[in-house]
Design a protein around this motif. Structure first.
Motif, PDB file in Angstrom:
ATOM      1  N   SER A  25       0.821  -1.515   0.018  1.00  0.00           N
ATOM      2  CA  SER A  25       0.086  -0.139   0.033  1.00  0.00           C
ATOM      3  C   SER A  25       0.934   1.143  -0.245  1.00  0.00           C
ATOM      4  O   SER A  25       0.325   2.508  -0.266  1.00  0.00           O
ATOM      5  CB  SER A  25      -0.991  -0.179   1.277  1.00  0.00           C
ATOM      6  OG  SER A  25      -0.304  -0.143   2.353  1.00  0.00           O
ATOM      7  N   ALA A  26       2.164   1.070  -0.003  1.00  0.00           N
ATOM      8  CA  ALA A  26       3.252   2.229  -0.125  1.00  0.00           C
ATOM      9  C   ALA A  26       4.392   1.913  -0.553  1.00  0.00           C
ATOM     10  O   ALA A  26       4.349   0.587  -0.967  1.00  0.00           O
ATOM     11  CB  ALA A  26       3.356   2.586   1.587  1.00  0.00           C
ATOM     12  N   LYS A  75       6.328  -0.499  -9.193  1.00  0.00           N
ATOM     13  CA  LYS A  75       4.814  -0.930  -8.912  1.00  0.00           C
ATOM     14  C   LYS A  75       4.653  -1.037  -7.445  1.00  0.00           C
ATOM     15  O   LYS A  75       3.628  -1.770  -7.306  1.00  0.00           O
ATOM     16  CB  LYS A  75       4.554  -2.259  -9.856  1.00  0.00           C
ATOM     17  CG  LYS A  75       4.883  -1.926 -11.366  1.00  0.00           C
ATOM     18  CD  LYS A  75       4.633  -3.009 -12.149  1.00  0.00           C
ATOM     19  CE  LYS A  75       4.531  -2.999 -13.608  1.00  0.00           C
ATOM     20  NZ  LYS A  75       4.229  -3.902 -14.332  1.00  0.00           N
ATOM     21  N   ASN A  76       5.346  -1.247  -6.485  1.00  0.00           N
ATOM     22  CA  ASN A  76       5.573  -1.368  -5.145  1.00  0.00           C
ATOM     23  C   ASN A  76       4.931  -2.629  -5.118  1.00  0.00           C
ATOM     24  O   ASN A  76       4.045  -3.246  -4.113  1.00  0.00           O
ATOM     25  CB  ASN A  76       4.382  -0.302  -4.565  1.00  0.00           C
ATOM     26  CG  ASN A  76       5.010   0.988  -4.724  1.00  0.00           C
ATOM     27  OD1 ASN A  76       6.074   0.992  -4.310  1.00  0.00           O
ATOM     28  ND2 ASN A  76       4.124   1.925  -4.672  1.00  0.00           N
ATOM     29  N   THR A  77       5.648  -3.700  -5.845  1.00  0.00           N
ATOM     30  CA  THR A  77       5.100  -5.261  -5.789  1.00  0.00           C
ATOM     31  C   THR A  77       6.370  -5.818  -5.890  1.00  0.00           C
ATOM     32  O   THR A  77       7.441  -5.812  -6.631  1.00  0.00           O
ATOM     33  CB  THR A  77       4.463  -5.358  -7.043  1.00  0.00           C
ATOM     34  OG1 THR A  77       3.089  -4.676  -6.914  1.00  0.00           O
ATOM     35  CG2 THR A  77       3.734  -6.937  -6.857  1.00  0.00           C
ATOM     36  N   ALA A  78       6.412  -7.199  -4.858  1.00  0.00           N
ATOM     37  CA  ALA A  78       7.275  -8.058  -5.005  1.00  0.00           C
ATOM     38  C   ALA A  78       6.456  -9.551  -5.509  1.00  0.00           C
ATOM     39  O   ALA A  78       5.508  -9.550  -5.670  1.00  0.00           O
ATOM     40  CB  ALA A  78       7.760  -8.475  -3.683  1.00  0.00           C
ATOM     41  N   TYR A  79       7.532 -10.255  -6.232  1.00  0.00           N
ATOM     42  CA  TYR A  79       6.840 -11.583  -6.950  1.00  0.00           C
ATOM     43  C   TYR A  79       7.680 -12.757  -6.535  1.00  0.00           C
ATOM     44  O   TYR A  79       8.771 -12.812  -6.113  1.00  0.00           O
ATOM     45  CB  TYR A  79       7.169 -11.274  -8.390  1.00  0.00           C
ATOM     46  CG  TYR A  79       6.477  -9.905  -9.091  1.00  0.00           C
ATOM     47  CD1 TYR A  79       7.131  -8.672  -9.269  1.00  0.00           C
ATOM     48  CD2 TYR A  79       5.081  -9.859  -9.448  1.00  0.00           C
ATOM     49  CE1 TYR A  79       6.483  -7.681  -9.794  1.00  0.00           C
ATOM     50  CE2 TYR A  79       4.384  -8.900  -9.869  1.00  0.00           C
ATOM     51  CZ  TYR A  79       5.067  -7.720 -10.087  1.00  0.00           C
ATOM     52  OH  TYR A  79       4.846  -6.707 -10.417  1.00  0.00           O
ATOM     53  N   LEU A  80       7.087 -13.949  -6.590  1.00  0.00           N
ATOM     54  CA  LEU A  80       7.633 -15.062  -6.592  1.00  0.00           C
ATOM     55  C   LEU A  80       7.231 -15.972  -7.762  1.00  0.00           C
ATOM     56  O   LEU A  80       6.003 -16.392  -7.760  1.00  0.00           O
ATOM     57  CB  LEU A  80       7.256 -15.739  -5.151  1.00  0.00           C
ATOM     58  CG  LEU A  80       7.998 -17.001  -4.869  1.00  0.00           C
ATOM     59  CD1 LEU A  80       9.288 -16.728  -4.779  1.00  0.00           C
ATOM     60  CD2 LEU A  80       7.344 -17.730  -3.617  1.00  0.00           C
ATOM     61  N   GLN A  81       8.103 -16.247  -8.593  1.00  0.00           N
ATOM     62  CA  GLN A  81       7.913 -17.012  -9.695  1.00  0.00           C
ATOM     63  C   GLN A  81       8.179 -18.708  -9.221  1.00  0.00           C
ATOM     64  O   GLN A  81       9.210 -18.871  -8.827  1.00  0.00           O
ATOM     65  CB  GLN A  81       8.620 -16.688 -10.929  1.00  0.00           C
ATOM     66  CG  GLN A  81       8.498 -17.584 -12.265  1.00  0.00           C
ATOM     67  CD  GLN A  81       7.156 -17.707 -12.698  1.00  0.00           C
ATOM     68  OE1 GLN A  81       6.535 -16.417 -12.746  1.00  0.00           O
ATOM     69  NE2 GLN A  81       6.592 -18.698 -13.018  1.00  0.00           N
ATOM     70  N   TYR A  94       3.083 -16.409   2.580  1.00  0.00           N
ATOM     71  CA  TYR A  94       2.839 -15.159   2.922  1.00  0.00           C
ATOM     72  C   TYR A  94       4.080 -14.144   2.346  1.00  0.00           C
ATOM     73  O   TYR A  94       5.380 -14.450   2.356  1.00  0.00           O
ATOM     74  CB  TYR A  94       2.940 -15.160   4.449  1.00  0.00           C
ATOM     75  CG  TYR A  94       2.064 -15.863   5.367  1.00  0.00           C
ATOM     76  CD1 TYR A  94       2.180 -17.371   5.294  1.00  0.00           C
ATOM     77  CD2 TYR A  94       0.624 -15.392   5.481  1.00  0.00           C
ATOM     78  CE1 TYR A  94       1.053 -18.110   5.892  1.00  0.00           C
ATOM     79  CE2 TYR A  94      -0.165 -16.194   6.170  1.00  0.00           C
ATOM     80  CZ  TYR A  94      -0.117 -17.381   6.443  1.00  0.00           C
ATOM     81  OH  TYR A  94      -0.989 -18.133   7.127  1.00  0.00           O
ATOM     82  N   CYS A  95       3.752 -12.860   2.396  1.00  0.00           N
ATOM     83  CA  CYS A  95       4.856 -11.759   1.759  1.00  0.00           C
ATOM     84  C   CYS A  95       4.854 -11.210   3.273  1.00  0.00           C
ATOM     85  O   CYS A  95       4.078 -11.017   3.854  1.00  0.00           O
ATOM     86  CB  CYS A  95       3.978 -10.915   0.907  1.00  0.00           C
ATOM     87  SG  CYS A  95       5.166  -9.583   0.443  1.00  0.00           S
ATOM     88  N   LYS A  96       6.486 -10.711   3.256  1.00  0.00           N
ATOM     89  CA  LYS A  96       6.865 -10.095   4.295  1.00  0.00           C
ATOM     90  C   LYS A  96       7.670  -8.797   3.887  1.00  0.00           C
ATOM     91  O   LYS A  96       8.537  -9.041   3.044  1.00  0.00           O
ATOM     92  CB  LYS A  96       7.454 -10.700   5.499  1.00  0.00           C
ATOM     93  CG  LYS A  96       8.183 -10.430   6.594  1.00  0.00           C
ATOM     94  CD  LYS A  96       9.237 -10.973   7.182  1.00  0.00           C
ATOM     95  CE  LYS A  96       9.898 -10.267   8.454  1.00  0.00           C
ATOM     96  NZ  LYS A  96      10.484 -11.280   9.375  1.00  0.00           N
ATOM     97  N   ALA A  97       7.560  -7.753   4.362  1.00  0.00           N
ATOM     98  CA  ALA A  97       8.379  -6.478   4.396  1.00  0.00           C
ATOM     99  C   ALA A  97       9.061  -6.196   5.700  1.00  0.00           C
ATOM    100  O   ALA A  97       8.416  -5.999   6.598  1.00  0.00           O
ATOM    101  CB  ALA A  97       7.533  -5.507   3.462  1.00  0.00           C
ATOM    102  N   VAL A  98      10.286  -5.841   5.236  1.00  0.00           N
ATOM    103  CA  VAL A  98      11.066  -5.252   6.504  1.00  0.00           C
ATOM    104  C   VAL A  98      11.597  -3.847   6.316  1.00  0.00           C
ATOM    105  O   VAL A  98      12.427  -3.631   5.197  1.00  0.00           O
ATOM    106  CB  VAL A  98      12.372  -6.268   6.808  1.00  0.00           C
ATOM    107  CG1 VAL A  98      12.900  -5.785   8.111  1.00  0.00           C
ATOM    108  CG2 VAL A  98      11.792  -7.632   7.070  1.00  0.00           C
TER     109      VAL A  98
END
Length: 119
Positions: A25-26, A75-81, A94-98
């Motif tokens: 969201s940020a 895009k403020n987005t992380a991906y997992l292929q 689950y996604c985590k941001a630190v």
């Protein structure tokens, strides 16, 4: 407070592929680390892959060569292929941001997305 929303989970056959997305969201450009965890029924949550702000990545041995983590700060987005999926990859992901600000570490988590690998 930063909110994370994971999407892209679902049911896939063994050997198939999925791409998970984690939309923030940020801005994630200030995030020191973005990571994907997973938790299978009856098991502890485990780290699957991580990527730091400089772009270096790290993977669990069980997914090396099959999964790829990336981040798009624009895009403020992380991906997992996830490729060559196996039944043992079945879990909630689950996604985590630190983020570290003024010597305080903030951990943000998404609500998770279910991945089921089954024929």
């Amino acid at each position: 407070q930063v909110r994370l929303l994971e999407t892209g989970g679902g049911l896939v056959q063994p050997g198939g592929s999925l791409r998970l997305s984690c939309a923030a969201s940020a801005s994630i450009s200030s995030m020191n680390l973005m990571a994907w965890y997973r938790q299978a029924p009856g098991k502890e949550r485990e780290l699957v892959a991580s990527i730091i702000s400089g772009g270096s990545t790290s993977y669990a041995d069980s997914v090396k060569g099959r999964f790829t983590i990336s981040r798009d700060n624009t895009k403020n987005t992380a991906y997992l292929q996830m490729n060559s999926l196996k039944p043992e990859d079945t879990a909630v992901y689950y996604c985590k941001a630190v983020e570290s600000r003024r010597s305080i570490v903030y951990n943000y988590w998404g609500q998770g997305t279910q991945v089921t690998v089954s024929s």
